[in-house]
Design a protein around this motif. Structure first.
Motif, PDB file in Angstrom:
ATOM      1  N   ALA A  80      37.006  38.697  48.040  1.00  0.00           N
ATOM      2  CA  ALA A  80      37.281  38.533  46.607  1.00  0.00           C
ATOM      3  C   ALA A  80      36.965  39.825  45.856  1.00  0.00           C
ATOM      4  O   ALA A  80      37.753  40.259  45.007  1.00  0.00           O
ATOM      5  CB  ALA A  80      36.459  37.379  46.042  1.00  0.00           C
ATOM      6  N   HIS A  81      35.856  40.448  46.172  1.00  0.00           N
ATOM      7  CA  HIS A  81      35.502  41.689  45.485  1.00  0.00           C
ATOM      8  C   HIS A  81      36.451  42.829  45.873  1.00  0.00           C
ATOM      9  O   HIS A  81      36.788  43.668  45.037  1.00  0.00           O
ATOM     10  CB  HIS A  81      34.043  42.051  45.750  1.00  0.00           C
ATOM     11  CG  HIS A  81      33.103  41.170  44.998  1.00  0.00           C
ATOM     12  ND1 HIS A  81      32.811  41.347  43.665  1.00  0.00           N
ATOM     13  CD2 HIS A  81      32.426  40.055  45.372  1.00  0.00           C
ATOM     14  CE1 HIS A  81      31.987  40.406  43.264  1.00  0.00           C
ATOM     15  NE2 HIS A  81      31.747  39.601  44.289  1.00  0.00           N
ATOM     16  N   TRP A  82      36.913  42.827  47.107  1.00  0.00           N
ATOM     17  CA  TRP A  82      37.898  43.829  47.525  1.00  0.00           C
ATOM     18  C   TRP A  82      39.196  43.630  46.744  1.00  0.00           C
ATOM     19  O   TRP A  82      39.775  44.591  46.237  1.00  0.00           O
ATOM     20  CB  TRP A  82      38.151  43.712  49.034  1.00  0.00           C
ATOM     21  CG  TRP A  82      39.096  44.742  49.545  1.00  0.00           C
ATOM     22  CD1 TRP A  82      38.797  46.007  49.953  1.00  0.00           C
ATOM     23  CD2 TRP A  82      40.521  44.601  49.695  1.00  0.00           C
ATOM     24  NE1 TRP A  82      39.944  46.660  50.354  1.00  0.00           N
ATOM     25  CE2 TRP A  82      41.013  45.820  50.200  1.00  0.00           C
ATOM     26  CE3 TRP A  82      41.418  43.568  49.440  1.00  0.00           C
ATOM     27  CZ2 TRP A  82      42.363  46.033  50.464  1.00  0.00           C
ATOM     28  CZ3 TRP A  82      42.766  43.777  49.701  1.00  0.00           C
ATOM     29  CH2 TRP A  82      43.220  44.992  50.206  1.00  0.00           C
ATOM     30  N   LEU A  83      39.658  42.384  46.636  1.00  0.00           N
ATOM     31  CA  LEU A  83      40.871  42.087  45.870  1.00  0.00           C
ATOM     32  C   LEU A  83      40.718  42.513  44.412  1.00  0.00           C
ATOM     33  O   LEU A  83      41.613  43.125  43.835  1.00  0.00           O
ATOM     34  CB  LEU A  83      41.193  40.590  45.934  1.00  0.00           C
ATOM     35  CG  LEU A  83      41.710  40.048  47.260  1.00  0.00           C
ATOM     36  CD1 LEU A  83      41.719  38.524  47.239  1.00  0.00           C
ATOM     37  CD2 LEU A  83      43.093  40.594  47.567  1.00  0.00           C
ATOM     38  N   LYS A  84      39.576  42.180  43.823  1.00  0.00           N
ATOM     39  CA  LYS A  84      39.328  42.535  42.426  1.00  0.00           C
ATOM     40  C   LYS A  84      39.391  44.045  42.234  1.00  0.00           C
ATOM     41  O   LYS A  84      40.065  44.537  41.324  1.00  0.00           O
ATOM     42  CB  LYS A  84      37.967  42.017  41.974  1.00  0.00           C
ATOM     43  CG  LYS A  84      37.615  42.411  40.554  1.00  0.00           C
ATOM     44  CD  LYS A  84      36.134  42.142  40.288  1.00  0.00           C
ATOM     45  CE  LYS A  84      35.663  42.792  39.029  1.00  0.00           C
ATOM     46  NZ  LYS A  84      35.543  44.247  39.109  1.00  0.00           N
ATOM     47  N   ASN A  85      38.718  44.781  43.092  1.00  0.00           N
ATOM     48  CA  ASN A  85      38.689  46.241  42.961  1.00  0.00           C
ATOM     49  C   ASN A  85      40.067  46.868  43.144  1.00  0.00           C
ATOM     50  O   ASN A  85      40.397  47.848  42.476  1.00  0.00           O
ATOM     51  CB  ASN A  85      37.708  46.854  43.958  1.00  0.00           C
ATOM     52  CG  ASN A  85      36.273  46.525  43.614  1.00  0.00           C
ATOM     53  OD1 ASN A  85      35.944  46.263  42.463  1.00  0.00           O
ATOM     54  ND2 ASN A  85      35.425  46.507  44.619  1.00  0.00           N
ATOM     55  N   ARG A  86      40.877  46.314  44.030  1.00  0.00           N
ATOM     56  CA  ARG A  86      42.195  46.900  44.307  1.00  0.00           C
ATOM     57  C   ARG A  86      43.262  46.495  43.293  1.00  0.00           C
ATOM     58  O   ARG A  86      44.164  47.265  43.007  1.00  0.00           O
ATOM     59  CB  ARG A  86      42.688  46.505  45.705  1.00  0.00           C
ATOM     60  CG  ARG A  86      41.864  46.974  46.866  1.00  0.00           C
ATOM     61  CD  ARG A  86      41.630  48.484  46.867  1.00  0.00           C
ATOM     62  NE  ARG A  86      40.879  48.972  48.000  1.00  0.00           N
ATOM     63  CZ  ARG A  86      39.563  48.889  48.156  1.00  0.00           C
ATOM     64  NH1 ARG A  86      38.830  48.279  47.254  1.00  0.00           N
ATOM     65  NH2 ARG A  86      38.965  49.405  49.215  1.00  0.00           N
ATOM     66  N   ASP A 119      36.663  29.438  47.882  1.00  0.00           N
ATOM     67  CA  ASP A 119      35.548  30.363  47.661  1.00  0.00           C
ATOM     68  C   ASP A 119      36.029  31.682  47.057  1.00  0.00           C
ATOM     69  O   ASP A 119      35.383  32.232  46.166  1.00  0.00           O
ATOM     70  CB  ASP A 119      34.795  30.621  48.959  1.00  0.00           C
ATOM     71  CG  ASP A 119      34.012  29.406  49.439  1.00  0.00           C
ATOM     72  OD1 ASP A 119      33.833  28.453  48.643  1.00  0.00           O
ATOM     73  OD2 ASP A 119      33.579  29.410  50.612  1.00  0.00           O
ATOM     74  N   ILE A 120      37.162  32.177  47.522  1.00  0.00           N
ATOM     75  CA  ILE A 120      37.748  33.398  46.952  1.00  0.00           C
ATOM     76  C   ILE A 120      38.088  33.152  45.483  1.00  0.00           C
ATOM     77  O   ILE A 120      37.765  33.958  44.612  1.00  0.00           O
ATOM     78  CB  ILE A 120      39.003  33.838  47.741  1.00  0.00           C
ATOM     79  CG1 ILE A 120      38.630  34.252  49.154  1.00  0.00           C
ATOM     80  CG2 ILE A 120      39.726  34.968  47.018  1.00  0.00           C
ATOM     81  CD1 ILE A 120      39.822  34.418  50.079  1.00  0.00           C
ATOM     82  N   HIS A 121      38.738  32.020  45.216  1.00  0.00           N
ATOM     83  CA  HIS A 121      39.119  31.669  43.847  1.00  0.00           C
ATOM     84  C   HIS A 121      37.879  31.594  42.954  1.00  0.00           C
ATOM     85  O   HIS A 121      37.871  32.123  41.841  1.00  0.00           O
ATOM     86  CB  HIS A 121      39.869  30.336  43.845  1.00  0.00           C
ATOM     87  CG  HIS A 121      40.202  29.824  42.491  1.00  0.00           C
ATOM     88  ND1 HIS A 121      41.201  30.375  41.722  1.00  0.00           N
ATOM     89  CD2 HIS A 121      39.653  28.827  41.760  1.00  0.00           C
ATOM     90  CE1 HIS A 121      41.261  29.725  40.566  1.00  0.00           C
ATOM     91  NE2 HIS A 121      40.329  28.787  40.559  1.00  0.00           N
TER      92      HIS A 121
END
Length: 101
Positions: A10-16, A47-49
């Motif tokens: 999730a944090h990787w998705l947010k940063n990208r 959990d990602i959501h």
């Protein structure tokens, strides 16, 4: 690649993708490749959501659970949006007398 947790992903998705206005889509295969998993459950998606919603980003899936969407969430009540839309429609054909001169 080592297997990453939902929180890490999730944090990787947010940063990208936090700067992408309209969102992106990922396939099940994309997620498997990016996380190092062979498969994942709906709990992993939830959990990602959950992690991303803190930042105003939703992680949702289609009914077949083959495509997943990362989209911005706007906190605007539906009534407010309807009032704004109706105000635009109500005055869309009104021209100010000052602009005619």
């Amino acid at each position: 690649m080592s297997m990453v947790s939902a929180k890490e992903f999730a944090h990787w998705l947010k940063n990208r993708f936090e700067g992408v206005e309209k969102g992106v889509s990922l396939t099940r295969e994309d997620i498997n490749q990016l996380t190092g998993r062979q498969n994942f459950s709906l709990v992993f998606v939830h959990d990602i959501h959950h992690e991303l919603m803190r930042f105003g980003i939703a992680f949702v899936t289609d009914t077949s659970r083959d495509t997943f969407y990362l989209v911005r969430v706007f906190d605007q009540p539906w009534r407010t949006q309807l009032v704004q839309d109706s105000a635009k429609e109500l005055f869309s054909n009104v021209i100010s007398m000052n602009s005619i001169r």
